[in-house]
Design an enzyme around this catalytic site. Sequence first.
Site, mmCIF file in Angstrom:
data_model
loop_
_atom_site.group_PDB
_atom_site.id
_atom_site.type_symbol
_atom_site.label_atom_id
_atom_site.label_comp_id
_atom_site.label_asym_id
_atom_site.label_seq_id
_atom_site.Cartn_x
_atom_site.Cartn_y
_atom_site.Cartn_z
ATOM 1 N N MET A 60 -6.888 -15.458 -15.310
ATOM 2 C CA MET A 60 -7.621 -14.774 -14.077
ATOM 3 C C MET A 60 -6.145 -14.089 -13.345
ATOM 4 S SD MET A 60 -10.445 -14.061 -14.718
ATOM 5 C CE MET A 60 -10.435 -12.623 -13.280
ATOM 6 N N ASP A 72 -0.692 4.817 -8.856
ATOM 7 C CA ASP A 72 -0.378 5.358 -7.476
ATOM 8 C C ASP A 72 0.574 5.966 -7.438
ATOM 9 O OD1 ASP A 72 -1.047 5.312 -4.432
ATOM 10 O OD2 ASP A 72 0.514 3.935 -4.825
#
Length: 163
Positions: A119, A134
């Site tokens: 993870m 972004d």
Amino acid sequence: MEKEKNMDFSHLDDSGSPRMVDVGNKKVTYRSAVAESRVFLGDEIISLFKDNELHSKKGPVFQTAIIAGIMAAKKTHELIPMCHPLSLDHCSVKISLGDDKDAIIKCEVSLEGKTGVEMEALTGASIAALTIYDMCKSISKSMIIKETKLLMKTGGKSDFKMP
């Protein structure tokens, strides 16, 4: 109606309530994982790269994404509810331009511990991809975060390598 399969989810207790997995009795072993994310950049953004980097008004895109990916991997337990807080021994994020106008992000994580780091690697790669998006969205909004996948993991019950 098809009978439901009895799934053994490690994050559910016997009554079906969420829980954090108890790793108290697990052995400390070397564990590692590598994850990859791909971001389609397109011609307009690719044309602005010089020496495998794009300097935007917000700063160097890949270098900023690398730092964001490492920071995210270290904070995975704050983002994903059942993840254990881990003290990572190593985390690296590498980004390159692919032939298909993609930014290819690889996040590699390792530690000596009782639980895996899949993870953390996936989170690092994902946040690096979002950071690229972004930082480049003022140039083009036609970017596509195409995929994020686990490439490899070692340690624990079993090893895994993407075919």
